[in-house]
Design an enzyme around this catalytic site. Structure first.
Site, PDB file in Angstrom:
ATOM      1  N   SER A 145      28.551   4.172 -39.140  1.00 13.35           N
ATOM      2  CA  SER A 145      27.301   3.874 -39.825  1.00 13.35           C
ATOM      3  C   SER A 145      27.061   4.934 -40.898  1.00 13.35           C
ATOM      4  CB  SER A 145      26.161   3.804 -38.802  1.00 13.35           C
ATOM      5  OG  SER A 145      24.932   3.534 -39.425  1.00 13.35           O
ATOM      6  N   TYR A 159      22.187  -0.832 -48.667  1.00  8.04           N
ATOM      7  CA  TYR A 159      23.202  -0.125 -47.876  1.00  8.04           C
ATOM      8  C   TYR A 159      22.575   0.473 -46.619  1.00  8.04           C
ATOM      9  CZ  TYR A 159      26.829   3.373 -46.816  1.00  8.04           C
ATOM     10  OH  TYR A 159      27.782   4.154 -46.204  1.00  8.04           O
ATOM     11  N   LYS A 163      23.233  -0.281 -42.603  1.00  6.80           N
ATOM     12  CA  LYS A 163      23.728   0.788 -41.741  1.00  6.80           C
ATOM     13  C   LYS A 163      22.803   0.996 -40.544  1.00  6.80           C
ATOM     14  CE  LYS A 163      27.558   1.863 -43.709  1.00  6.80           C
ATOM     15  NZ  LYS A 163      28.838   1.796 -42.988  1.00  6.80           N
TER      16      LYS A 163
END
Length: 259
Positions: A145, A159, A163
């Site tokens: 992650s 993003y 994650k």
């Protein structure tokens, strides 16, 4: 008795053509594992494989060019891996894509694209690999992650959201797979000096030395991590040394998350 920490183990690593994935492949091979490497970059895969074979005697490495959004190719990768080595013990979900659009401006297509790689792509490989990981008796999944899954910032909403979703997925899978003996954990890297960052900097005329000075305030340690510094914690969670660890998020960011 072998002192190699992954002796006899078989691992599949996505996003292995460069960066953290390539470093993880090197470390795993050094520790005795056979590795099956997946990436969309054929040249990157070849480079990773060549580097491993040059530095790790008797390394066992196979590769497949594949986009993790393709469920059929995920099944193919797992099948090729198991057909070659008879089992699958470790899955490292490292493949990822980035997006720099502000959340208010991002299009539906941008959201679908990044979710397809960063989240749905993981589920494809988990779905294909889990029957074999369960059979292993010591199966382990490590999802790569980001420290920004647990720490906010501006400019990387797509993003960072995906994650964070990886961390949530990790916990759910840990609950579901404990009965089958499969451990599921996440590693959250901080600023890591990979080929991606170097190439991006060079496009705008920055050298590596200048690039290194620009992340001194993104960790308590005042520097970037090397990809190997992320690969070793991945190894620890994947190996029997982490046998009583599941559902955990290990932040490897030089202390950024407490700043």
């Amino acid at each position: 008795m072998s002192s190699l920490r992954l002796q006899g183990k078989v691992a599949l690593i996505t996003g292995a053509g460069s960066g953290i994935g390539a470093a993880t492949a090197h470390v795993f091979c050094q520790q005795g594992a056979a590795v099956f490497l997946v990436d969309t970059n054929t040249q990157g895969l070849a480079s990773t494989r060549q580097s491993i074979e040059q530095t790790v005697p008797q390394a066992r490495v196979l590769c497949l060019e594949a986009d993790v959004t393709d469920a059929a190719l995920a099944s193919k990768a797992v099948d090729l891996c198991v057909n070659a080595w008879g089992c699958l013990d470790i899955l490292v979900n490292n493949a990822a894509m980035r997006n720099y659009s502000p959340a208010a401006d991002a299009t539906a297509a941008e959201w679908h694209a990044i979710v397809g790689v960063n989240l749905v792509g993981i589920t494809h490989y988990c779905h294909a690999a889990l029957p074999h990981l369960r059979n292993s008796g010591q199966g382990s999944i490590v999802n790569v992650s980001s420290c920004y899954a647990v720490k906010g910032r501006k400019g990387m909403a797509l993003y960072d959201a995906t994650k964070a979703a990886q961390v949530s997925l990790t916990r759910s899978l840990a609950f579901e797979e404990a009965v089958h003996g499969v451990r599921v954990n996440a590693v959250c890297p901080g600023s890591t000096l990979t080929e991606f960052h170097v190439a991006r900097a060079q496009k705008i005329g920055k050298g590596v030395d200048q690039l290194k000075t620009e992340r001194k305030d993104t960790s308590l340690l005042g520097r970037w991590a090397s990809p190997e510094e992320i690969a070793w914690p991945i190894l620890w969670l994947a190996s029997s040394e982490g046998s009583f660890i599941t559902g955990t998020t290990l932040v490897v960011d030089g202390g950024l998350h407490i700043v």
